[in-house]
Design an enzyme around this catalytic site. Structure first.
Site, PDB file in Angstrom:
ATOM      1  N   LYS A 158       0.922  -1.292   0.000  1.00 28.35           N
ATOM      2  CA  LYS A 158      -0.035  -0.106  -0.145  1.00 28.35           C
ATOM      3  C   LYS A 158       0.856   1.413  -0.008  1.00 28.35           C
ATOM      4  O   LYS A 158       2.113   1.403   0.597  1.00 28.35           O
ATOM      5  CB  LYS A 158      -0.980   0.001   1.232  1.00 28.35           C
ATOM      6  N   LEU A 207      -6.561   8.683   3.087  1.00 26.31           N
ATOM      7  CA  LEU A 207      -6.800   7.406   3.945  1.00 26.31           C
ATOM      8  C   LEU A 207      -7.961   7.361   4.561  1.00 26.31           C
ATOM      9  O   LEU A 207      -8.384   6.323   5.195  1.00 26.31           O
ATOM     10  CB  LEU A 207      -5.475   7.077   4.412  1.00 26.31           C
ATOM     11  N   SER A 233      -9.063   1.862   2.897  1.00 27.62           N
ATOM     12  CA  SER A 233      -8.358   2.889   2.145  1.00 27.62           C
ATOM     13  C   SER A 233      -7.196   2.007   1.465  1.00 27.62           C
ATOM     14  O   SER A 233      -6.621   2.463   0.418  1.00 27.62           O
ATOM     15  CB  SER A 233      -7.775   3.674   2.880  1.00 27.62           C
ATOM     16  N   VAL A 254      -7.219   1.031  10.161  1.00 33.13           N
ATOM     17  CA  VAL A 254      -7.690   1.982  11.244  1.00 33.13           C
ATOM     18  C   VAL A 254      -9.117   2.224  11.545  1.00 33.13           C
ATOM     19  O   VAL A 254      -9.373   2.658  12.635  1.00 33.13           O
ATOM     20  CB  VAL A 254      -6.945   3.150  11.249  1.00 33.13           C
ATOM     21  N   GLY A 255      -9.859   1.386  10.663  1.00 37.62           N
ATOM     22  CA  GLY A 255     -11.539   1.512  10.791  1.00 37.62           C
ATOM     23  C   GLY A 255     -12.080   0.548   9.891  1.00 37.62           C
ATOM     24  O   GLY A 255     -13.287   0.609   9.531  1.00 37.62           O
ATOM     25  N   GLY A 256     -11.245  -0.357   9.038  1.00 31.77           N
ATOM     26  CA  GLY A 256     -11.563  -1.506   8.155  1.00 31.77           C
ATOM     27  C   GLY A 256     -10.943  -1.296   7.018  1.00 31.77           C
ATOM     28  O   GLY A 256     -11.419  -1.992   6.076  1.00 31.77           O
ATOM     29  N   SER A 257      -9.851  -0.674   6.938  1.00 30.75           N
ATOM     30  CA  SER A 257      -9.147  -0.451   5.625  1.00 30.75           C
ATOM     31  C   SER A 257      -8.455  -1.793   5.034  1.00 30.75           C
ATOM     32  O   SER A 257      -7.903  -1.527   3.887  1.00 30.75           O
ATOM     33  CB  SER A 257      -8.035   0.708   5.591  1.00 30.75           C
TER      34      SER A 257
END
Length: 598
Positions: A158, A207, A233, A254-257
């Site tokens: 990434k 992101l 992201s 960090v939230g589902g990336s």
């Protein structure tokens, strides 16, 4: 227009200073108008500079891809008998076996994947940059005395995972002039284990969204449906792997990336406990957030690939490079256990009701697990709305979004992110007033708006950190009360229509929960969207029947045939148990579909 503005300002000044000489008024007016003109001129110059930087970055990217194409053609001309299709069809575990026994060479595998990545990129725009050093690394592989667990495997990384001599942009123009001085720990360990990073993949600007578009390199689309996004992201990773252009990739979460691109693109993805894998050398637009834990995780086509990857990365070399990573090697005993599991399950978190197909996937998987001898127990995650607003949003935007807004102020905001950026730009006082006014009708949106104001002081931030600890313990107490080993639950999906993620940040409640908790969580595809799902979606009212629910319905429409996944969760530091559960789900789902499990 300017003349009208001049007249208005002139009248205002005369009221303010009725005794002033007319010449003084003209001087003041001239200064005001001159300042406005200077501001507009500076803004125009700035925008022109940004556009020039974007053009140069795109040109460099295109030159890199041309170099990649020439390298592939040169290899094919020298090796006309290589069967690339056969190489691309091999699962990761089988491919590593063939490389280690030397029935395949690292060169043949690298150029097969380079060629496929070029093809996939032309279709979905997922590659940000080619890594030319991958060709030199082939020679280093030959000099290695021991073949690592990932010997000869081309891997993708990434955008914000550091690779020496390359950009780390996070989708921002301001980062286009900064080259990394050193490889990230991940890249160092991958190289030590014989892997060969060959491309860097695209990400959304900032992101902070699960779309995948930025003003520099453009929109990445879903390989299964170009009207849909790949998630984010780590969206470039998801699109490239799903399209067949990479066999193993790495994202951050960090939230589902990691999990959302895996869900949208039909992949297996693992978000480990925050420090199980080193994040040194990985940089974001906002570093230092403690309330929500960043994780680095692998993405691939099957669970076995994730397992092999974790075995390779959890090695002494990584523990030496980053002493803050606990020296815990992969626990084969836990992963290989066949003991029946006590599995908690739920089909909604009570905050965002997911589409019918995602809830169907949970119940079909529950029945398969029960049939296989596991015990399934209903489980209700406590206070998800509180976790979403007070812990996740306030933690992620503790500064009210000011750091991000500074970055956006130096850039051209990508169209897909304008709704999200505009909400951050609303003054905090206005947000709070709006939240109070709309709360009786739209309580969920009101709480979200209030949370975007962030925290008021350092003391408030400390209190917020403490609230996260208290919530984690409350969740674990509920888990242990039910005597659970793991939890089965839904994940956001199916793939969203382009530009909708920027309008629905709060829809990530199903994944963000396990970032706040810092639990390992993985995604496994189990089925696809059916015609019946699409018909049932027409009756979808959502959790609150508010504008967000209506947008979610529109975002997922037209998804027949797209992948549908479930989420598998374990307690902190139990990645092996999480993977064992994921493997069980994958095997049972493949058997049900009449598809051979890898």
């Amino acid at each position: 227009m300017q003349q009208e503005a001049f007249i208005v300002i002139h009248e205002w000044l005369k009221q303010l200073w009725p005794e002033a000489e007319i010449d003084l008024l003209h001087i003041v007016l001239a200064l005001i108008c001159g300042s406005a003109a200077a501001f507009l001129a500076l803004k125009w110059v700035s925008q022109k500079t940004i556009k020039k930087q974007i053009q140069e970055a795109r040109k460099k990217r295109d030159l890199g891809l041309e170099k990649m194409e020439k390298a592939v053609q040169k290899f094919k001309k020298q090796n006309p008998s290589v069967q690339a299709a056969h190489i691309l069809s091999l699962p990761l575990v089988k491919l590593t076996e063939k490389l280690r026994e030397e029935s395949l060479s690292p060169e043949t595998v690298l150029y097969a994947y380079m060629e496929k990545a070029l093809t996939v990129n032309q279709e979905v725009n997922c590659v940000r940059h080619f890594i030319p050093e991958c060709e030199q690394h082939l020679q280093e592989l030959k000099r290695q005395t021991e073949k690592g667990l990932l010997y000869g495997i081309p891997v993708s990384i990434k955008d914000h995972i550091g690779y020496k001599g390359h950009l780390l942009t996070c989708g921002f123009v301001a980062s286009l002039d900064i080259l990394e001085e050193e490889d990230s720990v991940l890249v160092k360990v991958l190289k030590r284990q014989g892997a060969n990073p060959f491309v860097i993949t695209n990400v959304p600007q900032s992101l902070m969204t699960y779309g995948c578009s930025n003003s520099i390199f453009g929109q990445t689309v879903n390989p299964f449906n170009h009207r849909k996004g790949p998630g984010g992201s780590s969206g470039g990773e998801g699109a490239l792997i799903a399209g067949g252009g990479s066999i193993l990739g790495f994202g951050t979460d960090v939230g589902g990336s990691v999990r959302l691109p895996s869900s949208f693109c039909g992949l297996c993805g693992l978000k480990p406990t925050g420090d199980r894998l080193s994040t040194l050398g990985i940089k974001g637009p906002v570093d230092g957030i403690l309330s929500v834990t960043l994780s680095l995780g692998p993405m691939a086509r099957d669970v076995d690939s994730l397992v092999l990857c974790m075995k390779a990365l959890l090695c002494d070399y990584m523990f030496q490079l980053d002493p803050f990573v606990p020296p815990m090697r992969f626990n084969e005993e836990v992963y290989s256990s066949t003991a029946p599991l006590r599995i908690g399950y739920y089909d909604t978190d009570g905050y965002f009701l997911l589409p019918p197909c995602m809830r169907r996937a949970v119940h079909e998987t529950r029945k398969l697990l029960q049939g296989a001898g596991h015990t399934l127990i209903p489980f209700t995650p406590p206070s998800v709305a509180y976790a979403m607003d007070e812990l996740f949003i306030k933690g992620l935007f503790a500064d009210g979004g000011s750091t991000l807004l500074t970055m956006f102020g130096k850039d051209i905001v990508d169209p897909s992110l304008k709704p999200q950026v505009n909400s951050l730009r609303i003054p905090n006082l206005v947000k709070k007033v709006m939240a109070k006014i709309i709360k009786p009708w739209f309580p969920r949106f009101a709480n979200h708006l209030d949370a975007l104001c962030g925290v008021r002081s350092v003391q408030s931030l400390w209190e917020q950190h403490d609230k996260v600890k208290v919530y984690r313990q409350k969740f674990i107490d509920e888990w242990r009360k039910c005597k659970l080993d793991v939890v089965l639950c839904p994940v956001l999906g199916p793939a969203f229509t382009l530009r909708y993620p920027g309008k629905l940040l709060a829809a990530v409640s199903s994944t963000m929960l396990y970032n706040v908790l810092n639990f390992p969580a993985g995604v496994v595809p189990v089925t696809t969207v059916s015609e019946d799902d699409e018909e049932e979606l027409q009756q979808y009212q959502g959790q609150y029947g508010d504008p967000w629910d209506k947008k979610l319905k529109k975002a997922v429409e037209g998804a027949v045939g797209l992948p549908v996944a479930v989420q598998c969760v374990a307690l902190p530091w139990q990645e092996e148990l999480c993977l064992r559960f994921m493997k069980e789900v994958e095997t049972l789902s493949c058997e049900r579909r009449g598809k051979k499990a890898v």
